[in-house]
Design an enzyme around this catalytic site. Structure first.
Site, PDB file in Angstrom:
ATOM      1  N   SER A   1      40.892  41.350  26.523  1.00  0.00           N
ATOM      2  CA  SER A   1      41.604  40.134  26.430  1.00  0.00           C
ATOM      3  C   SER A   1      41.289  40.786  24.318  1.00  0.00           C
ATOM      4  CB  SER A   1      41.698  39.316  26.547  1.00  0.00           C
ATOM      5  OG  SER A   1      42.381  38.779  27.688  1.00  0.00           O
TER       6      SER A   1
HETATM    7  N1  SAH Z   1      40.007  38.024  32.095  1.00  0.00           N
HETATM    8  C1  SAH Z   1      40.013  40.702  31.836  1.00  0.00           C
HETATM    9  C2  SAH Z   1      41.359  40.800  30.916  1.00  0.00           C
HETATM   10  C3  SAH Z   1      42.343  40.662  32.069  1.00  0.00           C
HETATM   11  S1  SAH Z   1      44.424  41.246  31.995  1.00  0.00           S
HETATM   12  C4  SAH Z   1      39.015  40.889  30.564  1.00  0.00           C
HETATM   13  O1  SAH Z   1      37.982  40.611  30.325  1.00  0.00           O
HETATM   14  O2  SAH Z   1      39.111  42.324  31.062  1.00  0.00           O
HETATM   15  C5  SAH Z   1      44.535  41.590  33.887  1.00  0.00           C
HETATM   16  C6  SAH Z   1      44.295  41.137  34.735  1.00  0.00           C
HETATM   17  O3  SAH Z   1      45.024  40.535  35.599  1.00  0.00           O
HETATM   18  C7  SAH Z   1      44.922  42.760  35.084  1.00  0.00           C
HETATM   19  O4  SAH Z   1      43.067  43.595  35.457  1.00  0.00           O
HETATM   20  C8  SAH Z   1      45.167  42.496  35.621  1.00  0.00           C
HETATM   21  O5  SAH Z   1      45.203  43.434  37.411  1.00  0.00           O
HETATM   22  C9  SAH Z   1      44.753  41.327  37.196  1.00  0.00           C
HETATM   23  N2  SAH Z   1      46.034  40.302  38.025  1.00  0.00           N
HETATM   24  C10 SAH Z   1      47.427  40.422  38.206  1.00  0.00           C
HETATM   25  N3  SAH Z   1      47.691  40.081  38.732  1.00  0.00           N
HETATM   26  C11 SAH Z   1      46.632  39.465  39.716  1.00  0.00           C
HETATM   27  C12 SAH Z   1      46.922  38.307  40.620  1.00  0.00           C
HETATM   28  N4  SAH Z   1      47.576  37.498  41.567  1.00  0.00           N
HETATM   29  N5  SAH Z   1      45.513  38.395  41.206  1.00  0.00           N
HETATM   30  C13 SAH Z   1      44.243  38.818  41.169  1.00  0.00           C
HETATM   31  N6  SAH Z   1      44.579  39.808  39.326  1.00  0.00           N
HETATM   32  C14 SAH Z   1      45.749  39.920  38.801  1.00  0.00           C
END
Ligand code: SAH
Length: 220
Positions: free
Chosen positions: A64
């Site tokens: 992000s």
């Molecule tokens: N906070 C992260 C960015 C997250 S991007 C950072 O600082 O890098 C969103 C993430 O959520 C992705 O890696 C995706 O695979 C994950 N995601 C999506 N659905 C999910 C779920 N149901 N449970 C766990 N992770 C999930």
């Protein structure tokens, strides 16, 4: 423990957070001044790591924008007494920020390769109060709860019910809610005697929260 490389870029990033975006929480700013964001992106992206934008990560996901990390963390009002649940570990950058502010952090990621990389980064930084597991985070982590704070870092159609259930009374949950294209940051506070307070914040764009209480796999 924390890298001193890119110190200048990190300071500039934090100045932008204050001047352009009005981030005020000094503890959040301090955490962002300390965590080496460039170690959470691919080597070819290191020079862009402190720019005012999101960046691609592995497995077609994203890390992000610094402002979004800062605002979400500020809305969460995390302190050392708190146990935090994070959904969507991704690169682990937001996890590392939370680890500096919270007592304990539990983080769930559905993509194994991302979770494994995040685990090794968190370990290299010497952050010992973090547990990461590979799991559909929309069902929460009931064994480790209730949580004082819950942060969802993927876009949800609406707040997953199990996460509200696993939130402690008085606790705060922040989640991007909306459609697949755009969302708003939403902050829930669980009230004594049942129910919750809901406040809407900034528009954001996250990759989808895919899971049982999120978007269903095939439609993404
Ligand atoms: N906070 C992260 C960015 C997250 S991007 C950072 O600082 O890098 C969103 C993430 O959520 C992705 O890696 C995706 O695979 C994950 N995601 C999506 N659905 C999910 C779920 N149901 N449970 C766990 N992770 C999930």
């Amino acid at each position: 423990m924390m890298s001193s490389d890119f110190m200048y870029q990190r300071r500039r990033m934090v100045e932008t957070l204050v001047r352009t975006y009005g981030i005020k929480d000094e503890r959040v700013l301090e955490a962002m001044r300390n965590v080496p964001r460039h170690l959470f992106v691919g080597e070819h992206l290191r020079n862009q790591a402190y720019g005012d934008h999101a960046l691609p990560s592995e497995a077609a996901q994203t890390i992000s924008q610094p402002f979004v990390v800062a605002r979400m963390t500020e809305l969460l009002e995390v302190s050392k007494q708190h146990t935090v649940l994070e959904i969507g570990t991704g690169t682990g950058y937001q996890t590392a920020i939370l680890a500096r502010l919270a007592g304990r952090v539990f983080s769930l990621e559905r993509i194994g390769s991302l979770a494994r990389q995040a685990i090794s980064r968190i370990r290299e930084l010497g952050l010992q109060n973090v547990k990461i597991q590979i799991f559909d985070g929309t069902v929460g982590w009931s064994d480790a709860g209730p949580f004082d704070r819950v942060l969802v870092t993927a876009g949800a159609p609406s707040v997953p019910e199990p996460l509200l259930e696993q939130l402690a009374v008085g606790g705060i949950l922040v989640v991007p809610e909306g459609d697949l294209e755009r969302q708003k940051l939403v902050r829930y506070q669980k009230l004594r005697g049942g129910g919750q307070r809901r406040q809407e914040g900034e528009p954001v764009r996250f990759v989808p929260l895919v899971g049982r209480f999120g978007w269903q796999g095939e439609s993404i």
